[in-house]
Scaffold this active site. Structure first.
Site, short mmCIF file in Angstrom:
data_model
loop_
_atom_site.label_atom_id
_atom_site.label_comp_id
_atom_site.label_asym_id
_atom_site.label_seq_id
_atom_site.Cartn_x
_atom_site.Cartn_y
_atom_site.Cartn_z
N GLU A 260 -7.36 15.70 -1.96
CA GLU A 260 -7.16 15.61 -0.50
C GLU A 260 -5.77 16.09 -0.10
O GLU A 260 -4.76 15.61 -0.63
CB GLU A 260 -7.36 14.16 -0.05
CG GLU A 260 -7.18 13.95 1.44
CD GLU A 260 -7.50 12.53 1.86
OE1 GLU A 260 -7.19 12.19 3.03
OE2 GLU A 260 -8.04 11.76 1.05
N GLU B 139 -14.04 6.09 3.66
CA GLU B 139 -13.05 5.13 3.14
C GLU B 139 -12.71 4.09 4.21
O GLU B 139 -11.56 3.76 4.45
CB GLU B 139 -11.78 5.85 2.66
CG GLU B 139 -11.10 6.70 3.71
CD GLU B 139 -9.77 7.25 3.25
OE1 GLU B 139 -8.92 6.46 2.81
OE2 GLU B 139 -9.59 8.48 3.34
N ASP C 4 -5.25 11.61 -3.14
CA ASP C 4 -4.70 12.00 -1.85
C ASP C 4 -3.21 12.25 -2.06
O ASP C 4 -2.45 11.32 -2.37
CB ASP C 4 -4.92 10.90 -0.82
CG ASP C 4 -4.46 11.32 0.57
OD1 ASP C 4 -3.98 12.46 0.73
OD2 ASP C 4 -4.58 10.50 1.50
N LYS D 121 -9.97 6.14 -4.48
CA LYS D 121 -8.99 7.16 -4.15
C LYS D 121 -7.62 6.68 -4.59
O LYS D 121 -7.29 5.50 -4.42
CB LYS D 121 -8.99 7.46 -2.66
CG LYS D 121 -8.02 8.57 -2.27
CD LYS D 121 -8.32 9.12 -0.89
CE LYS D 121 -7.71 8.30 0.20
NZ LYS D 121 -7.80 8.96 1.51
N HIS E 47 0.88 -1.17 0.00
CA HIS E 47 0.00 0.00 0.00
C HIS E 47 0.91 1.22 0.00
O HIS E 47 1.55 1.54 1.01
CB HIS E 47 -0.90 -0.02 1.23
CG HIS E 47 -1.98 0.99 1.21
ND1 HIS E 47 -3.11 0.87 0.41
CD2 HIS E 47 -2.14 2.16 1.89
CE1 HIS E 47 -3.90 1.90 0.60
NE2 HIS E 47 -3.34 2.70 1.50
N LYS F 97 -11.19 11.70 11.26
CA LYS F 97 -10.66 10.41 11.70
C LYS F 97 -10.72 10.38 13.22
O LYS F 97 -10.25 11.31 13.88
CB LYS F 97 -9.22 10.21 11.23
CG LYS F 97 -9.06 10.28 9.71
CD LYS F 97 -7.61 10.25 9.29
CE LYS F 97 -7.49 10.27 7.77
NZ LYS F 97 -6.07 10.30 7.34
N LYS G 14 -3.46 7.32 -4.28
CA LYS G 14 -2.38 7.93 -3.54
C LYS G 14 -1.32 8.42 -4.53
O LYS G 14 -0.75 7.63 -5.29
CB LYS G 14 -1.75 6.92 -2.58
CG LYS G 14 -2.68 6.44 -1.49
CD LYS G 14 -2.90 7.51 -0.44
CE LYS G 14 -3.66 6.97 0.75
NZ LYS G 14 -3.83 7.99 1.81
N ASP H 38 -7.21 17.08 5.45
CA ASP H 38 -7.09 15.80 6.14
C ASP H 38 -6.13 15.92 7.32
O ASP H 38 -6.55 16.16 8.45
CB ASP H 38 -6.62 14.72 5.17
CG ASP H 38 -6.39 13.38 5.86
OD1 ASP H 38 -6.89 13.18 6.98
OD2 ASP H 38 -5.71 12.51 5.29
#
Length: 390
Positions: A219, A322, A193, A163, A18, A268, A165, A244
């Protein structure tokens, strides 16, 4: 009264790499808090972060150390009579440590909900939705792989919001990657993001190209320290700009909302400092006309369940969530997995968090992490979960 508080580090491999602008994850270290009471209840909380210290100022090991060294002795000595009094006590004596405080509050709310026989969402004001839509992050770093993954997710009715990255490659390369995916799945909502990787000038170039290509959400394109720059980008472009990393505790969120520094807030629970703080941030954003997005620290199922109890109470959630963290892990630590279906996640309805943790599995993985643990004893009579020697 609180009988014991155990903090466990539970490393679980991810199903694939990831990739973020700040790190590459191959496993997630869940930080789990297990609180047991003298009257037989057991609650669970989670304080998971991303990539050690590469993303936030708290790491799995610092969270465990601080809870074991400072939080646990204080709570066991003072024995606060409610979750609210416990969190007030911690705020009075312990500065910062938002992730650690979130885990403690979650476990106490789990116990409180079980004792009252109601879901945590009802302790937080009451749910207005029973399911939430869940985005999936495409983060393999390879365009063809990401396109194939997106199409498979749509076909399985697992996700239709994606989304990406970006930020670790040259801007034009990242933009080409994103727009190729947007073209391949034009019916899907696409966001990016940047994880603070761009300068303000780079963001102007990148956002202009992404906006022209039909991307729906940008983001945190620039540093969280550049609040004025984020507002300038929000005012300059039509595409929604989401804050964020810059959205932290309620006081910080209040200033962002009062200055309208972003179109959308990613909330979050760990970053906010707890479930009640995350609810407060959501309320402030709603009153200021700022849209909401349910963000994740890639928590496992405990933190994810806690998060959706919060997001279920938001009056509006127009940019969805998400909450896919458990799906990124190779192992599940619940007796029954969370209910992902029809592009979303069902909010648990049982008392407390509404989940049953597989205690044997959690302690097995925690022992493999080479962290010294309490000795296991017999199952708790009321909860059916294993207690520990304090």
């Amino acid at each position: 009264m609180i009988r014991s508080i155990d903090t466990l580090l539970v490393p679980i491999p991810t199903i694939r790499e990831h990739k973020l602008a700040c790190t590459v994850m191959r496993e997630q270290v869940l930080v789990l808090v297990h609180i047991q009471t003298e009257d037989g209840f057991a609650g669970w909380g989670e304080a998971t972060t991303i990539g050690g210290l590469s993303y936030a100022e708290e790491s799995p090991h610092s969270i465990k150390t601080n809870i074991d060294t400072y939080f646990t002795p204080l709570l066991l000595k003072e024995q606060p009579s409610s979750t609210a009094k416990a969190m007030q006590l911690l705020s009075l004596h312990i500065t910062g440590n938002r992730f650690a405080k979130c885990a403690i509050e979650t476990a106490l709310l789990d116990i409180e909900g079980q004792r009252l026989g109601i879901p945590v969402s009802e302790l937080l004001g009451g749910r207005v939705r029973d399911a939430i839509e869940v985005a999936w992050t495409l983060a393999s770093g390879d365009t063809a792989t990401d396109i194939a993954e997106a199409k498979e997710m749509v076909a399985q009715k697992r996700h239709r919001i994606f989304k990406l990255k970006i930020g670790s490659n040259p801007i034009l390369d990242d933009v080409a990657h994103v727009l190729a995916i947007k073209k391949a799945v034009p019916e899907c909502r696409i966001s990016v993001d940047v994880n603070q990787a761009w300068t303000e000038l780079e963001a102007m170039q990148g956002i202009s190209l992404l906006e022209a290509g039909g991307v729906d959400l940008i983001e945190q394109p620039i540093s969280m320290r550049n609040r004025a720059g984020l507002k300038r980008l929000k005012d300059r472009f039509d595409v929604a700009i989401m804050a964020d990393e810059i959205v932290q505790d309620p006081q910080n969120a209040f200033h962002l909302a009062s200055e309208h520094c972003a179109d959308v807030f990613a909330v979050k629970i760990n970053q906010a400092g707890g479930l009640k703080a995350a609810c407060l941030i959501g309320q402030m954003a709603h009153l200021a006309g700022i849209e909401l997005y349910g963000g994740t620290m890639l928590e496992g199922p405990i933190g994810t369940a806690a998060s959706v109890h919060v997001f279920a109470t938001y009056p509006s959630l127009n940019f969805d969530t998400e909450m896919f963290g458990p799906l990124l892990l190779t192992e599940d630590i619940l007796v029954r997995p969370l209910d992902y279906n029809n592009f979303g996640l069902t909010v648990p309805t049982g008392a407390g968090l509404g989940i049953e943790v597989d205690t044997d599995k959690v302690y097995y993985y925690a022992k493999r992490s080479n962290i010294t643990l309490p000795t296991m004893s017999q199952p708790n009579a009321k909860s059916g979960k294993f207690a520990t020697e304090s």
